[in-house]
Structures are given as C-alpha cells and as structure tokens.
Design a protein around this motif. Structure first.
Motif, PDB file in Angstrom:
ATOM      1  N   GLU A  23       9.876   3.417  23.334  1.00 42.03           N
ATOM      2  CA  GLU A  23       9.203   3.065  22.099  1.00 42.03           C
ATOM      3  C   GLU A  23       8.532   1.728  22.343  1.00 42.03           C
ATOM      4  O   GLU A  23       9.176   0.758  22.727  1.00 42.03           O
ATOM      5  CB  GLU A  23      10.193   2.960  20.937  1.00 42.03           C
ATOM      6  N   VAL A  24       7.220   1.694  22.135  1.00 41.12           N
ATOM      7  CA  VAL A  24       6.432   0.504  22.413  1.00 41.12           C
ATOM      8  C   VAL A  24       5.964  -0.090  21.088  1.00 41.12           C
ATOM      9  O   VAL A  24       5.377   0.615  20.260  1.00 41.12           O
ATOM     10  CB  VAL A  24       5.209   0.856  23.297  1.00 41.12           C
ATOM     11  N   GLU A  25       6.223  -1.378  20.902  1.00 37.79           N
ATOM     12  CA  GLU A  25       5.782  -2.057  19.688  1.00 37.79           C
ATOM     13  C   GLU A  25       4.397  -2.630  19.917  1.00 37.79           C
ATOM     14  O   GLU A  25       4.168  -3.416  20.838  1.00 37.79           O
ATOM     15  CB  GLU A  25       6.761  -3.173  19.318  1.00 37.79           C
ATOM     16  N   LEU A  26       3.443  -2.200  19.085  1.00 37.79           N
ATOM     17  CA  LEU A  26       2.070  -2.685  19.172  1.00 37.79           C
ATOM     18  C   LEU A  26       1.936  -3.968  18.363  1.00 37.79           C
ATOM     19  O   LEU A  26       2.650  -4.161  17.378  1.00 37.79           O
ATOM     20  CB  LEU A  26       1.102  -1.628  18.641  1.00 37.79           C
ATOM     21  N   LYS A  27       1.018  -4.843  18.764  1.00 36.26           N
ATOM     22  CA  LYS A  27       0.825  -6.093  18.016  1.00 36.26           C
ATOM     23  C   LYS A  27       0.322  -5.813  16.605  1.00 36.26           C
ATOM     24  O   LYS A  27       0.698  -6.495  15.669  1.00 36.26           O
ATOM     25  CB  LYS A  27      -0.158  -7.000  18.743  1.00 36.26           C
ATOM     26  N   GLU A  28      -0.531  -4.798  16.471  1.00 36.26           N
ATOM     27  CA  GLU A  28      -1.063  -4.426  15.170  1.00 36.26           C
ATOM     28  C   GLU A  28      -0.982  -2.917  15.017  1.00 36.26           C
ATOM     29  O   GLU A  28      -1.133  -2.191  16.002  1.00 36.26           O
ATOM     30  CB  GLU A  28      -2.521  -4.858  15.040  1.00 36.26           C
ATOM     31  N   PRO A  29      -0.769  -2.428  13.801  1.00 33.57           N
ATOM     32  CA  PRO A  29      -0.751  -0.982  13.605  1.00 33.57           C
ATOM     33  C   PRO A  29      -2.125  -0.384  13.931  1.00 33.57           C
ATOM     34  O   PRO A  29      -3.147  -1.030  13.766  1.00 33.57           O
ATOM     35  CB  PRO A  29      -0.436  -0.805  12.112  1.00 33.57           C
ATOM     36  N   VAL A  30      -2.129   0.867  14.384  1.00 34.13           N
ATOM     37  CA  VAL A  30      -3.371   1.572  14.664  1.00 34.13           C
ATOM     38  C   VAL A  30      -3.959   2.002  13.330  1.00 34.13           C
ATOM     39  O   VAL A  30      -3.289   2.648  12.527  1.00 34.13           O
ATOM     40  CB  VAL A  30      -3.109   2.794  15.580  1.00 34.13           C
ATOM     41  N   LYS A  31      -5.231   1.625  13.095  1.00 36.64           N
ATOM     42  CA  LYS A  31      -5.861   1.919  11.807  1.00 36.64           C
ATOM     43  C   LYS A  31      -6.560   3.267  11.803  1.00 36.64           C
ATOM     44  O   LYS A  31      -6.588   3.954  10.810  1.00 36.64           O
ATOM     45  CB  LYS A  31      -6.859   0.812  11.460  1.00 36.64           C
ATOM     46  N   LYS A  32      -7.147   3.656  12.938  1.00 39.81           N
ATOM     47  CA  LYS A  32      -7.867   4.919  13.018  1.00 39.81           C
ATOM     48  C   LYS A  32      -7.065   5.894  13.865  1.00 39.81           C
ATOM     49  O   LYS A  32      -6.355   5.479  14.768  1.00 39.81           O
ATOM     50  CB  LYS A  32      -9.214   4.727  13.709  1.00 39.81           C
ATOM     51  N   PRO A  33      -7.218   7.180  13.627  1.00 45.66           N
ATOM     52  CA  PRO A  33      -6.574   8.141  14.527  1.00 45.66           C
ATOM     53  C   PRO A  33      -7.145   7.978  15.935  1.00 45.66           C
ATOM     54  O   PRO A  33      -8.321   7.682  16.090  1.00 45.66           O
ATOM     55  CB  PRO A  33      -6.933   9.506  13.940  1.00 45.66           C
ATOM     56  N   MET A  34      -6.292   8.167  16.917  1.00 44.88           N
ATOM     57  CA  MET A  34      -6.727   8.039  18.305  1.00 44.88           C
ATOM     58  C   MET A  34      -7.670   9.174  18.659  1.00 44.88           C
ATOM     59  O   MET A  34      -7.477  10.300  18.231  1.00 44.88           O
ATOM     60  CB  MET A  34      -5.527   8.088  19.255  1.00 44.88           C
ATOM     61  N   GLN A  35      -8.696   8.852  19.448  1.00 38.55           N
ATOM     62  CA  GLN A  35      -9.560   9.875  20.015  1.00 38.55           C
ATOM     63  C   GLN A  35      -8.825  10.466  21.204  1.00 38.55           C
ATOM     64  O   GLN A  35      -8.521   9.754  22.148  1.00 38.55           O
ATOM     65  CB  GLN A  35     -10.882   9.250  20.469  1.00 38.55           C
ATOM     66  N   ILE A  36      -8.539  11.732  21.162  1.00 37.36           N
ATOM     67  CA  ILE A  36      -7.794  12.360  22.244  1.00 37.36           C
ATOM     68  C   ILE A  36      -8.786  12.914  23.254  1.00 37.36           C
ATOM     69  O   ILE A  36      -9.693  13.654  22.905  1.00 37.36           O
ATOM     70  CB  ILE A  36      -6.853  13.450  21.720  1.00 37.36           C
ATOM     71  N   LYS A  37      -8.625  12.513  24.476  1.00 39.64           N
ATOM     72  CA  LYS A  37      -9.512  12.908  25.559  1.00 39.64           C
ATOM     73  C   LYS A  37      -8.692  13.676  26.577  1.00 39.64           C
ATOM     74  O   LYS A  37      -7.611  13.241  26.948  1.00 39.64           O
ATOM     75  CB  LYS A  37     -10.099  11.633  26.180  1.00 39.64           C
ATOM     76  N   LYS A  38      -9.186  14.797  27.011  1.00 47.40           N
ATOM     77  CA  LYS A  38      -8.483  15.594  28.011  1.00 47.40           C
ATOM     78  C   LYS A  38      -8.581  14.902  29.366  1.00 47.40           C
ATOM     79  O   LYS A  38      -9.664  14.532  29.799  1.00 47.40           O
ATOM     80  CB  LYS A  38      -9.085  16.992  28.119  1.00 47.40           C
TER      81      LYS A  38
END
Length: 147
Positions: free
Chosen positions: A35-50
C-alpha cells in the motif's frame, strides 16, 4: 488495473496498480503487495494504457523509499572489484593504500541472508573504496579498485 515495467539501477520491476482510493494506492511489485501513500489524492481517473509486460527478472531490494543519495567516491585507477550480486555491505576489510594478494577478501557482502566474501582478482595496492558498511549495492557495482 494497470501494469508497468520499470528498470531501476539495472533491475527490472513489474508493477501492477490494482486500486487507488483517496491517497492510498494498492500495488503489487514483482508479486508482492504494497500500500503506497500518495502525497495528494488522485483527482482524475487514471488513463489506463495497455503495456506488454515480461516476467520480472529480480525482486525489489526493499519496499521502503530509497535512501537519500550519498556523494559517490571517485573510482581509483586499476582493476575494479565488482559486486557479483545485489546485497548489503557488512564489512570492508581493506583501506586505501593497503597491499592485497589475489584471493584475499576485501569486502563482505550479505545477500539472501548469506555472507559472501568478495575477493581481490589480482595482487596490488587498493586505490579506492567506493562502499561503506551498511551500503546497499546492485549487481555489477564497483566496490574497490586495485592497481
């Protein structure tokens, strides 16, 4: 879920991001969950790239963030004594200026809970020592030079 292939200091890592909730990311690195703690929450959904991911070649040295980089000592002239595998330096048995014989242990490296004596390949004088006790080194790192 996203897969990424990274190479850090010559070691391949297979990183799979499973989920991100707020500022906590659930990831798997070479098959080990973290489990990795990010400095800031992610605001946008991640772009998933194959990404085509090959099998990992080595496990990460540690789950913790890398230690602050130390200034590197200059590599002296002569033959380089290299780390045969990744590990932690437990003892440096020589000093700069010491005369050593081929086969003499110059550094002790702990890897996978085993102490490995790293020996001089040739007779000569130690011109530089690039590691200290407690350093973590990767395979192929220069430990000592002998001229």
């Amino acid at each position: 879920m996203s897969n990424y292939q990274y190479k850090v200091n010559g070691v391949d890592y297979n990183v799979e991001i499973e989920d991100i909730e707020g500022n906590i990311a659930k990831v798997t690195v070479n098959g080990k969950p973290f489990e990795v703690e990010l400095k800031e929450p992610v605001k946008k959904p991640m772009q998933i790239k194959k990404v085509k991911v090959s099998a990992p070649t080595a496990a990460p040295a540690a789950a913790a963030a890398p230690a602050a980089a130390k200034p590197k000592a200059a590599v002296g002239s002569g033959t380089k004594v290299l780390a045969p595998l990744p590990g932690t330096i437990t003892e440096v048995k020589v000093n700069v200026g010491d005369t050593v014989k081929a086969g003499e242990t110059v550094v002790v490296l702990e890897a996978m809970k085993m102490q490995n004596n790293i020996e001089a390949d040739n007779d000569g004088k130690v011109t530089s020592i690039l590691v200290t006790r407690g350093d973590t080194v990767m395979e192929g790192a220069v430990l000592v030079t002998i001229e």
